[in-house]
Design a protein around this motif. Structure first.
Motif, short mmCIF file in Angstrom:
data_model
loop_
_atom_site.label_atom_id
_atom_site.label_comp_id
_atom_site.label_asym_id
_atom_site.label_seq_id
_atom_site.Cartn_x
_atom_site.Cartn_y
_atom_site.Cartn_z
N PRO A 54 0.83 -1.22 0.00
CA PRO A 54 0.00 0.00 0.00
C PRO A 54 0.86 1.26 0.00
O PRO A 54 0.51 2.26 -0.63
CB PRO A 54 -0.80 -0.13 1.29
N MET A 55 1.99 1.19 0.68
CA MET A 55 2.86 2.36 0.79
C MET A 55 3.63 2.70 -0.48
O MET A 55 4.37 3.68 -0.51
CB MET A 55 3.86 2.14 1.92
N SER A 56 3.48 1.88 -1.50
CA SER A 56 4.19 2.15 -2.75
C SER A 56 3.64 3.39 -3.46
O SER A 56 4.30 3.96 -4.32
CB SER A 56 4.09 0.96 -3.71
N LYS A 57 2.43 3.76 -3.13
CA LYS A 57 1.82 4.90 -3.81
C LYS A 57 1.05 5.78 -2.83
O LYS A 57 0.70 5.33 -1.73
CB LYS A 57 0.84 4.42 -4.91
N MET A 59 -2.45 8.08 -2.03
CA MET A 59 -3.88 7.82 -2.28
C MET A 59 -4.25 8.23 -3.69
O MET A 59 -4.97 7.53 -4.41
CB MET A 59 -4.72 8.57 -1.25
N LYS A 60 -3.74 9.39 -4.09
CA LYS A 60 -4.04 9.90 -5.43
C LYS A 60 -3.46 8.98 -6.51
O LYS A 60 -4.10 8.73 -7.52
CB LYS A 60 -3.45 11.30 -5.55
N GLN A 61 -2.26 8.50 -6.26
CA GLN A 61 -1.64 7.61 -7.24
C GLN A 61 -2.39 6.30 -7.37
O GLN A 61 -2.53 5.75 -8.45
CB GLN A 61 -0.17 7.36 -6.87
N TRP A 62 -2.88 5.78 -6.25
CA TRP A 62 -3.68 4.55 -6.31
C TRP A 62 -4.94 4.80 -7.10
O TRP A 62 -5.32 4.02 -7.96
CB TRP A 62 -4.03 4.03 -4.91
N ASP A 63 -5.62 5.91 -6.79
CA ASP A 63 -6.83 6.27 -7.53
C ASP A 63 -6.56 6.31 -9.02
O ASP A 63 -7.28 5.72 -9.81
CB ASP A 63 -7.30 7.66 -7.10
N ARG A 64 -5.50 6.99 -9.35
CA ARG A 64 -5.17 7.18 -10.76
C ARG A 64 -4.83 5.85 -11.41
O ARG A 64 -5.24 5.58 -12.53
CB ARG A 64 -4.01 8.15 -10.90
N TYR A 65 -4.07 5.03 -10.69
CA TYR A 65 -3.71 3.73 -11.27
C TYR A 65 -4.97 2.93 -11.62
O TYR A 65 -5.10 2.42 -12.72
CB TYR A 65 -2.82 2.92 -10.33
N PHE A 66 -5.88 2.81 -10.67
CA PHE A 66 -7.04 1.97 -10.92
C PHE A 66 -8.05 2.61 -11.86
O PHE A 66 -8.84 1.93 -12.50
CB PHE A 66 -7.68 1.52 -9.60
N PRO A 101 -3.54 8.17 6.75
CA PRO A 101 -3.31 8.25 8.19
C PRO A 101 -2.64 6.99 8.75
O PRO A 101 -1.99 7.04 9.79
CB PRO A 101 -4.71 8.42 8.78
N SER A 102 -2.79 5.85 8.08
CA SER A 102 -2.16 4.63 8.60
C SER A 102 -1.46 3.84 7.52
O SER A 102 -1.95 2.81 7.06
CB SER A 102 -3.22 3.76 9.28
N PRO A 103 -0.30 4.32 7.10
CA PRO A 103 0.46 3.64 6.05
C PRO A 103 0.87 2.23 6.49
O PRO A 103 1.15 2.01 7.67
CB PRO A 103 1.72 4.50 5.87
N GLU A 104 0.87 1.34 5.53
CA GLU A 104 1.23 -0.04 5.86
C GLU A 104 2.17 -0.59 4.81
O GLU A 104 1.96 -0.40 3.62
CB GLU A 104 -0.04 -0.90 5.90
N THR A 105 3.19 -1.28 5.24
CA THR A 105 4.12 -1.86 4.28
C THR A 105 3.75 -3.30 3.97
O THR A 105 3.99 -3.79 2.88
CB THR A 105 5.56 -1.88 4.79
#
Ligand code: HEC
Length: 107
Positions: A54-57, A59-66, A101-105
Motif C-alpha cells: 500500500p505504501m508504494s503509492k 492515495m491519489k496515485q492509487w486512484d489514478r492507477y485503478f 493516516p495509517s500507512p502499511e508496508t
C-alpha cells in the motif's frame, strides 16, 4: 420520450458516480486478505511484478492507477478477480497508502 431521456441520464450519472467513487465502500480488511492471496505471489521482493505494498503509492496515485492504468496490468489477474473483491483490494491499498493516516508496508 422526455421521461426516457431522464432515465438514461440517471443511468449515465450512476455509472459515472460508481467509477468516480474509486476507493470508497470497499472492505479494507477483506482487501488485505485478498491482496495476500491474489497479488503477493507476483508482488513481493524479488518476484516478477516487483515489491508492491500500500505504501508504494499515495492515495491519489492509487486512484489514478485503478482509474486509468489497471487495464494495462500484465496477465489475466485483474480479469479473474470479481469486481467486488477488486473493490476491497483497492480499498486496502488506498486506506494504507503512503500519505494515508495509517500507512502499511505489509501486503
Ligand atoms: C502473475 C503475476 C502478477 C499478479 C498475480 C499480480 N501482478 Fe501486478 N504486476 C505484475 C507485473 C509483471 C507488473 C509489471 C511490473 C513492471 O512494470 O515493472 C505488475 C504491475 C502492477 C502495478 C503497477 C506497479 C507500478 O509501479 O505502478 C500494480 C499497481 C499492480 N501490478 C497491482 C497488482 C494487484 C493489486 C494485484 C492483485 C489483484 C496484482 N498486481 C497481481 C504481475 C502480477
Amino acid at each position: 420520450m422526455k421521461l426516457r431521456m431522464i432515465g438514461l441520464l440517471g443511468l449515465a450519472l450512476t455509472a459515472g458516480a460508481t467509477l468516480a467513487l474509486g476507493a470508497e465502500g470497499g472492505n479494507a480488511r477483506k482487501g488485505k486478505y485478498l491482496y495476500k492471496n491474489s497479488c503477493k505471489e507476483c508482488h513481493s521482493e524479488g518476484s516478477e511484478g516487483g515489491e508492491l505494498t500500500p505504501m508504494s503509492k499515495t492515495m491519489k496515485q492509487w486512484d489514478r492507477y485503478f482509474e486509468k492504468k489497471a487495464d494495462e496490468h500484465p496477465g489475466e489477474t485483474f480479469g479473474e478477480i470479481s469486481e467486488k473483491d477488486m473493490k476491497d483490494i483497492i480499498q486496502f491499498l488506498y486506506d494504507h497508502a503512503k500519505d494515508s493516516p495509517s500507512p502499511e508496508t505489509c501486503g
